[in-house]
Scaffold this motif. Structure first.
Motif, PDB file in Angstrom:
ATOM      1  N   UNK A 146      69.505   8.761  16.104  1.00  0.00           N
ATOM      2  CA  UNK A 146      70.646   8.172  16.798  1.00  0.00           C
ATOM      3  C   UNK A 146      71.927   8.448  16.038  1.00  0.00           C
ATOM      4  N   UNK A 147      73.034   8.221  16.721  1.00  0.00           N
ATOM      5  CA  UNK A 147      74.299   8.195  15.998  1.00  0.00           C
ATOM      6  C   UNK A 147      74.521   6.754  15.528  1.00  0.00           C
ATOM      7  N   UNK A 148      75.618   6.502  14.848  1.00  0.00           N
ATOM      8  CA  UNK A 148      75.841   5.182  14.253  1.00  0.00           C
ATOM      9  C   UNK A 148      75.887   4.065  15.281  1.00  0.00           C
ATOM     10  N   UNK A 149      76.515   4.298  16.443  1.00  0.00           N
ATOM     11  CA  UNK A 149      76.597   3.258  17.467  1.00  0.00           C
ATOM     12  C   UNK A 149      75.225   2.935  18.036  1.00  0.00           C
ATOM     13  N   UNK A 150      74.396   3.956  18.242  1.00  0.00           N
ATOM     14  CA  UNK A 150      73.051   3.719  18.751  1.00  0.00           C
ATOM     15  C   UNK A 150      72.221   2.947  17.734  1.00  0.00           C
ATOM     16  N   UNK A 151      72.400   3.269  16.460  1.00  0.00           N
ATOM     17  CA  UNK A 151      71.657   2.557  15.423  1.00  0.00           C
ATOM     18  C   UNK A 151      72.057   1.090  15.404  1.00  0.00           C
ATOM     19  N   UNK A 152      73.350   0.809  15.537  1.00  0.00           N
ATOM     20  CA  UNK A 152      73.811  -0.573  15.586  1.00  0.00           C
ATOM     21  C   UNK A 152      73.189  -1.292  16.777  1.00  0.00           C
ATOM     22  N   UNK A 153      73.170  -0.652  17.929  1.00  0.00           N
ATOM     23  CA  UNK A 153      72.585  -1.256  19.130  1.00  0.00           C
ATOM     24  C   UNK A 153      71.108  -1.548  18.913  1.00  0.00           C
ATOM     25  N   UNK A 154      70.358  -0.620  18.330  1.00  0.00           N
ATOM     26  CA  UNK A 154      68.933  -0.837  18.075  1.00  0.00           C
ATOM     27  C   UNK A 154      68.717  -1.994  17.115  1.00  0.00           C
ATOM     28  N   UNK A 155      69.540  -2.060  16.078  1.00  0.00           N
ATOM     29  CA  UNK A 155      69.401  -3.150  15.109  1.00  0.00           C
ATOM     30  C   UNK A 155      69.753  -4.486  15.737  1.00  0.00           C
ATOM     31  N   UNK A 156      70.807  -4.513  16.553  1.00  0.00           N
ATOM     32  CA  UNK A 156      71.162  -5.757  17.241  1.00  0.00           C
ATOM     33  C   UNK A 156      70.073  -6.183  18.215  1.00  0.00           C
ATOM     34  N   UNK A 157      69.480  -5.228  18.895  1.00  0.00           N
ATOM     35  CA  UNK A 157      68.368  -5.543  19.800  1.00  0.00           C
ATOM     36  C   UNK A 157      67.187  -6.111  19.018  1.00  0.00           C
ATOM     37  N   UNK A 158      66.912  -5.543  17.867  1.00  0.00           N
ATOM     38  CA  UNK A 158      65.808  -6.045  17.035  1.00  0.00           C
ATOM     39  C   UNK A 158      66.094  -7.466  16.548  1.00  0.00           C
ATOM     40  N   UNK A 159      67.343  -7.710  16.113  1.00  0.00           N
ATOM     41  CA  UNK A 159      67.720  -9.055  15.678  1.00  0.00           C
ATOM     42  C   UNK A 159      67.591 -10.035  16.843  1.00  0.00           C
ATOM     43  N   UNK A 160      68.023  -9.608  18.018  1.00  0.00           N
ATOM     44  CA  UNK A 160      67.889 -10.464  19.205  1.00  0.00           C
ATOM     45  C   UNK A 160      66.423 -10.841  19.433  1.00  0.00           C
ATOM     46  N   UNK A 161      65.533  -9.863  19.380  1.00  0.00           N
ATOM     47  CA  UNK A 161      64.112 -10.129  19.602  1.00  0.00           C
ATOM     48  C   UNK A 161      63.549 -11.063  18.534  1.00  0.00           C
ATOM     49  N   UNK A 162      63.951 -10.870  17.297  1.00  0.00           N
ATOM     50  CA  UNK A 162      63.484 -11.746  16.226  1.00  0.00           C
ATOM     51  C   UNK A 162      63.986 -13.176  16.419  1.00  0.00           C
ATOM     52  N   UNK A 163      65.274 -13.320  16.738  1.00  0.00           N
ATOM     53  CA  UNK A 163      65.832 -14.652  16.958  1.00  0.00           C
ATOM     54  C   UNK A 163      65.225 -15.322  18.185  1.00  0.00           C
ATOM     55  N   UNK A 164      64.975 -14.542  19.205  1.00  0.00           N
ATOM     56  CA  UNK A 164      64.354 -15.077  20.415  1.00  0.00           C
ATOM     57  C   UNK A 164      62.961 -15.616  20.099  1.00  0.00           C
ATOM     58  N   UNK A 165      62.198 -14.882  19.301  1.00  0.00           N
ATOM     59  CA  UNK A 165      60.857 -15.338  18.917  1.00  0.00           C
ATOM     60  C   UNK A 165      60.947 -16.575  18.027  1.00  0.00           C
ATOM     61  N   UNK A 166      61.917 -16.621  17.141  1.00  0.00           N
ATOM     62  CA  UNK A 166      62.086 -17.752  16.237  1.00  0.00           C
ATOM     63  C   UNK A 166      62.563 -19.003  16.969  1.00  0.00           C
ATOM     64  N   UNK A 167      63.296 -18.824  18.051  1.00  0.00           N
ATOM     65  CA  UNK A 167      63.875 -19.934  18.805  1.00  0.00           C
ATOM     66  C   UNK A 167      62.827 -20.959  19.232  1.00  0.00           C
ATOM     67  N   UNK A 168      61.646 -20.507  19.603  1.00  0.00           N
ATOM     68  CA  UNK A 168      60.627 -21.432  20.110  1.00  0.00           C
ATOM     69  C   UNK A 168      60.057 -22.335  19.026  1.00  0.00           C
ATOM     70  N   UNK A 169      60.065 -21.874  17.773  1.00  0.00           N
ATOM     71  CA  UNK A 169      59.472 -22.698  16.720  1.00  0.00           C
ATOM     72  C   UNK A 169      60.502 -23.278  15.753  1.00  0.00           C
ATOM     73  N   UNK A 170      61.674 -22.693  15.665  1.00  0.00           N
ATOM     74  CA  UNK A 170      62.666 -23.166  14.692  1.00  0.00           C
ATOM     75  C   UNK A 170      64.082 -22.951  15.222  1.00  0.00           C
ATOM     76  N   UNK A 171      64.476 -23.691  16.269  1.00  0.00           N
ATOM     77  CA  UNK A 171      65.799 -23.482  16.869  1.00  0.00           C
ATOM     78  C   UNK A 171      66.954 -23.754  15.917  1.00  0.00           C
ATOM     79  N   UNK A 172      66.785 -24.686  14.974  1.00  0.00           N
ATOM     80  CA  UNK A 172      67.870 -24.955  14.034  1.00  0.00           C
ATOM     81  C   UNK A 172      68.115 -23.768  13.108  1.00  0.00           C
TER      82      UNK A 172
END
Length: 114
Positions: A63-89
């Motif tokens: 990827x170029x730098x913008x695509x890499x940022x998008x992939x990393x943000x998507x990964x963070x989103x997925x991680x936070x989404x999974x964490x939300x169900x057990x540790x919303x705080x």
């Protein structure tokens, strides 16, 4: 295919997601997912592979730098989404840190000197 299966199991367990729960997310049986993770099956549909790639980022794309940022943000989103169900705080804390940190850096680097 066995290496991908190992990656799937590793990421799933790191996220604390059970085999049965992740199989439900994918819309497959737990036996199929177990066989996929252990390399006992070589068959995978494109839709399942796409879902796994989007959710777990198994194979990094060149990827170029913008695509890499998008992939990393998507990964963070997925991680936070999974964490939300057990540790919303914790999710709230992490989001607040990122938002406030980004605002601080942005204001520092975009403000004109007086």
């Amino acid at each position: 295919m066995q290496e991908i299966g190992k990656q799937i199991r590793q990421i799933r367990t790191q996220r604390g997601i059970s085999l049965n729960a992740y199989a439900d997310v994918l819309g497959v049986s737990s036996g199929y997912l177990s066989n996929l993770e252990t390399g006992k099956t070589q068959n995978i549909t494109l839709s399942i592979l796409e879902h796994l790639q989007n959710d777990l980022t198994l194979v990094p794309y060149p990827t170029d730098n913008n695509d890499e940022l998008r992939l990393r943000l998507d990964r963070v989103y997925n991680l936070l989404f999974a964490l939300q169900s057990c540790k919303p705080d914790a999710v709230e804390y992490l989001l607040r840190c990122v938002e406030e940190g980004a605002e601080a850096f942005l204001s520092h680097y975009t403000s004109s000197p007086r």
